[in-house]
Design a protein around this motif. Structure first.
Motif, PDB file in Angstrom:
ATOM      1  N   LEU A 186      38.975 -31.912  -3.885  1.00 14.71           N
ATOM      2  CA  LEU A 186      37.548 -30.986  -3.953  1.00 14.71           C
ATOM      3  C   LEU A 186      38.257 -29.999  -3.783  1.00 14.71           C
ATOM      4  N   LYS A 187      39.364 -30.207  -3.001  1.00 14.96           N
ATOM      5  CA  LYS A 187      40.047 -29.291  -2.500  1.00 14.96           C
ATOM      6  C   LYS A 187      40.759 -28.600  -3.721  1.00 14.96           C
ATOM      7  N   GLN A 188      41.341 -29.460  -4.660  1.00 13.06           N
ATOM      8  CA  GLN A 188      41.901 -28.749  -5.290  1.00 13.06           C
ATOM      9  C   GLN A 188      41.026 -28.227  -5.894  1.00 13.06           C
ATOM     10  N   LEU A 189      39.676 -28.375  -6.446  1.00  8.82           N
ATOM     11  CA  LEU A 189      38.683 -27.835  -7.558  1.00  8.82           C
ATOM     12  C   LEU A 189      38.753 -26.043  -6.378  1.00  8.82           C
ATOM     13  N   LYS A 190      38.460 -25.903  -5.660  1.00 13.00           N
ATOM     14  CA  LYS A 190      37.917 -25.144  -4.686  1.00 13.00           C
ATOM     15  C   LYS A 190      39.240 -23.902  -4.577  1.00 13.00           C
ATOM     16  N   ARG A 191      40.051 -24.398  -4.833  1.00 18.68           N
ATOM     17  CA  ARG A 191      41.258 -23.440  -4.717  1.00 18.68           C
ATOM     18  C   ARG A 191      41.787 -23.161  -5.877  1.00 18.68           C
ATOM     19  N   MET A 192      41.939 -24.133  -7.105  1.00 21.64           N
ATOM     20  CA  MET A 192      41.973 -23.824  -8.255  1.00 21.64           C
ATOM     21  C   MET A 192      41.323 -22.607  -8.873  1.00 21.64           C
ATOM     22  N   PHE A 193      39.917 -22.384  -7.712  1.00 23.06           N
ATOM     23  CA  PHE A 193      38.619 -21.357  -8.754  1.00 23.06           C
ATOM     24  C   PHE A 193      38.641 -19.853  -7.774  1.00 23.06           C
ATOM     25  N   GLU A 194      39.983 -19.951  -6.985  1.00 22.23           N
ATOM     26  CA  GLU A 194      39.566 -18.935  -5.569  1.00 22.23           C
ATOM     27  C   GLU A 194      40.069 -17.376  -6.340  1.00 22.23           C
ATOM     28  N   PRO A 195      40.040 -16.524  -6.018  1.00 25.20           N
ATOM     29  CA  PRO A 195      39.431 -15.026  -6.611  1.00 25.20           C
ATOM     30  C   PRO A 195      40.777 -15.224  -7.241  1.00 25.20           C
ATOM     31  N   THR A 196      42.288 -15.573  -6.242  1.00 29.12           N
ATOM     32  CA  THR A 196      43.379 -15.129  -7.014  1.00 29.12           C
ATOM     33  C   THR A 196      44.180 -15.734  -8.326  1.00 29.12           C
ATOM     34  N   ARG A 197      43.144 -16.655  -8.049  1.00 28.33           N
ATOM     35  CA  ARG A 197      43.567 -17.744  -9.346  1.00 28.33           C
ATOM     36  C   ARG A 197      42.286 -18.468 -10.004  1.00 28.33           C
ATOM     37  N   LEU A 198      41.285 -17.800 -10.062  1.00 28.52           N
ATOM     38  CA  LEU A 198      40.159 -17.874 -11.294  1.00 28.52           C
ATOM     39  C   LEU A 198      41.359 -17.287 -12.509  1.00 28.52           C
ATOM     40  N   ILE A 199      41.516 -16.485 -13.340  1.00 31.55           N
ATOM     41  CA  ILE A 199      41.447 -15.681 -14.004  1.00 31.55           C
ATOM     42  C   ILE A 199      42.507 -16.833 -15.184  1.00 31.55           C
ATOM     43  N   ALA A 200      44.162 -16.412 -14.214  1.00 31.53           N
ATOM     44  CA  ALA A 200      44.195 -18.010 -14.119  1.00 31.53           C
ATOM     45  C   ALA A 200      44.528 -19.231 -14.522  1.00 31.53           C
ATOM     46  N   THR A 201      43.178 -19.555 -13.628  1.00 32.58           N
ATOM     47  CA  THR A 201      42.486 -20.913 -13.880  1.00 32.58           C
ATOM     48  C   THR A 201      41.740 -21.285 -15.304  1.00 32.58           C
ATOM     49  N   ILE A 202      41.309 -20.173 -15.877  1.00 28.38           N
ATOM     50  CA  ILE A 202      39.766 -19.877 -16.669  1.00 28.38           C
ATOM     51  C   ILE A 202      40.833 -19.842 -18.128  1.00 28.38           C
ATOM     52  N   VAL A 203      42.057 -19.280 -17.900  1.00 29.55           N
ATOM     53  CA  VAL A 203      42.710 -18.771 -19.382  1.00 29.55           C
ATOM     54  C   VAL A 203      43.404 -20.506 -19.821  1.00 29.55           C
ATOM     55  N   MET A 204      43.994 -20.736 -18.460  1.00 27.69           N
ATOM     56  CA  MET A 204      45.206 -22.011 -18.690  1.00 27.69           C
ATOM     57  C   MET A 204      43.835 -23.466 -19.048  1.00 27.69           C
ATOM     58  N   LEU A 205      42.845 -23.346 -18.500  1.00 30.65           N
ATOM     59  CA  LEU A 205      42.041 -24.280 -19.196  1.00 30.65           C
ATOM     60  C   LEU A 205      40.965 -24.519 -20.477  1.00 30.65           C
ATOM     61  N   LEU A 206      41.142 -22.751 -20.782  1.00 28.64           N
ATOM     62  CA  LEU A 206      40.673 -22.718 -21.918  1.00 28.64           C
ATOM     63  C   LEU A 206      41.579 -23.037 -22.729  1.00 28.64           C
ATOM     64  N   CYS A 207      43.098 -22.496 -22.946  1.00 32.32           N
ATOM     65  CA  CYS A 207      44.128 -23.000 -23.704  1.00 32.32           C
ATOM     66  C   CYS A 207      44.222 -23.915 -23.755  1.00 32.32           C
ATOM     67  N   LEU A 208      43.992 -24.877 -22.596  1.00 31.32           N
ATOM     68  CA  LEU A 208      43.700 -27.111 -22.732  1.00 31.32           C
ATOM     69  C   LEU A 208      42.571 -27.083 -24.002  1.00 31.32           C
ATOM     70  N   ALA A 209      41.695 -26.537 -23.763  1.00 33.64           N
ATOM     71  CA  ALA A 209      40.479 -26.908 -25.334  1.00 33.64           C
ATOM     72  C   ALA A 209      40.921 -26.177 -26.496  1.00 33.64           C
ATOM     73  N   LEU A 210      41.552 -25.365 -26.509  1.00 30.71           N
ATOM     74  CA  LEU A 210      41.417 -24.108 -27.914  1.00 30.71           C
ATOM     75  C   LEU A 210      43.171 -24.917 -28.427  1.00 30.71           C
ATOM     76  N   THR A 211      43.656 -26.196 -27.389  1.00 32.25           N
ATOM     77  CA  THR A 211      45.086 -26.289 -28.686  1.00 32.25           C
ATOM     78  C   THR A 211      44.897 -27.629 -29.368  1.00 32.25           C
ATOM     79  N   LEU A 212      43.658 -28.528 -28.810  1.00 27.12           N
ATOM     80  CA  LEU A 212      43.286 -29.102 -29.764  1.00 27.12           C
ATOM     81  C   LEU A 212      42.260 -29.520 -30.162  1.00 27.12           C
ATOM     82  N   CYS A 213      41.418 -28.244 -29.971  1.00 23.43           N
ATOM     83  CA  CYS A 213      40.533 -27.644 -31.107  1.00 23.43           C
ATOM     84  C   CYS A 213      41.247 -27.448 -32.767  1.00 23.43           C
ATOM     85  N   ALA A 214      42.766 -25.929 -32.321  1.00 23.79           N
ATOM     86  CA  ALA A 214      42.907 -25.925 -33.299  1.00 23.79           C
ATOM     87  C   ALA A 214      43.725 -27.021 -34.097  1.00 23.79           C
TER      88      ALA A 214
END
Length: 160
Positions: A87-115
């Motif tokens: 829970l603390k990990q998820l909260k820290r992942m989505f803090e404003p300072t890491r939000l964009i990096a987290t979203i890009v990272m998770l999106l790229c994880l999914a898009l790699t497999l889709c590609a």
């Protein structure tokens, strides 16, 4: 074990623990166990990423590369759950300072497999893996104070 100590010392409480307290008490890990599982998951993530990179050069190895590289990154990210808790990990992942990096990272994880599996675009999969690496790096240095500022300053100095 604590209950046994209380019974043996004559300090047994009459009240039963609530369900939440019982679950948390049963699922807590010692510090050494947490560190061991962190090391296992992190090393497994690195091993998967290296194995994926080695498999890239086999015929048709792009699919194995994408899967192993993505699994390696997921394992490396999930390794920190053992140190700070999920829970603390998820909260820290989505803090404003890491939000964009987290979203890009998770999106790229999914898009790699889709590609690789749905779009059958090898070049796009490689680009998404590179973006995974960059997003993971940017996400990881966000935990080091002033590291992002230093990287930005270094990059702008090198470019100009």
């Amino acid at each position: 074990m604590d209950k046994l100590r209380r019974v043996l010392s004559g300090q047994e409480e009459n009240e039963e623990l609530g369900l939440t307290a019982q679950v948390l008490d049963a699922s807590t890990l010692s510090y050494s166990t947490r560190v061991k599982w962190f090391a296992i998951f992190f090393a497994g993530g690195i091993l998967c990423s290296i194995l994926g990179t080695a498999l890239l050069f086999l015929p048709g190895g792009i699919k194995l590369f994408a899967v192993f590289y993505t699994l390696g990154n997921i394992s490396a990210i999930s390794s920190t759950c053992f140190l700070m808790g999920p829970l603390k990990q998820l909260k820290r992942m989505f803090e404003p300072t890491r939000l964009i990096a987290t979203i890009v990272m998770l999106l790229c994880l999914a898009l790699t497999l889709c590609a690789v599996f749905w779009w059958h675009k090898k070049g796009l999969a490689i680009i998404f893996c590179i973006l995974q690496f960059l997003a993971m790096t940017w996400y990881s240095i966000s935990y080091i104070p002033f590291a992002r500022d230093a990287v930005i300053k270094c990059f702008t100095t090198c470019v100009s």
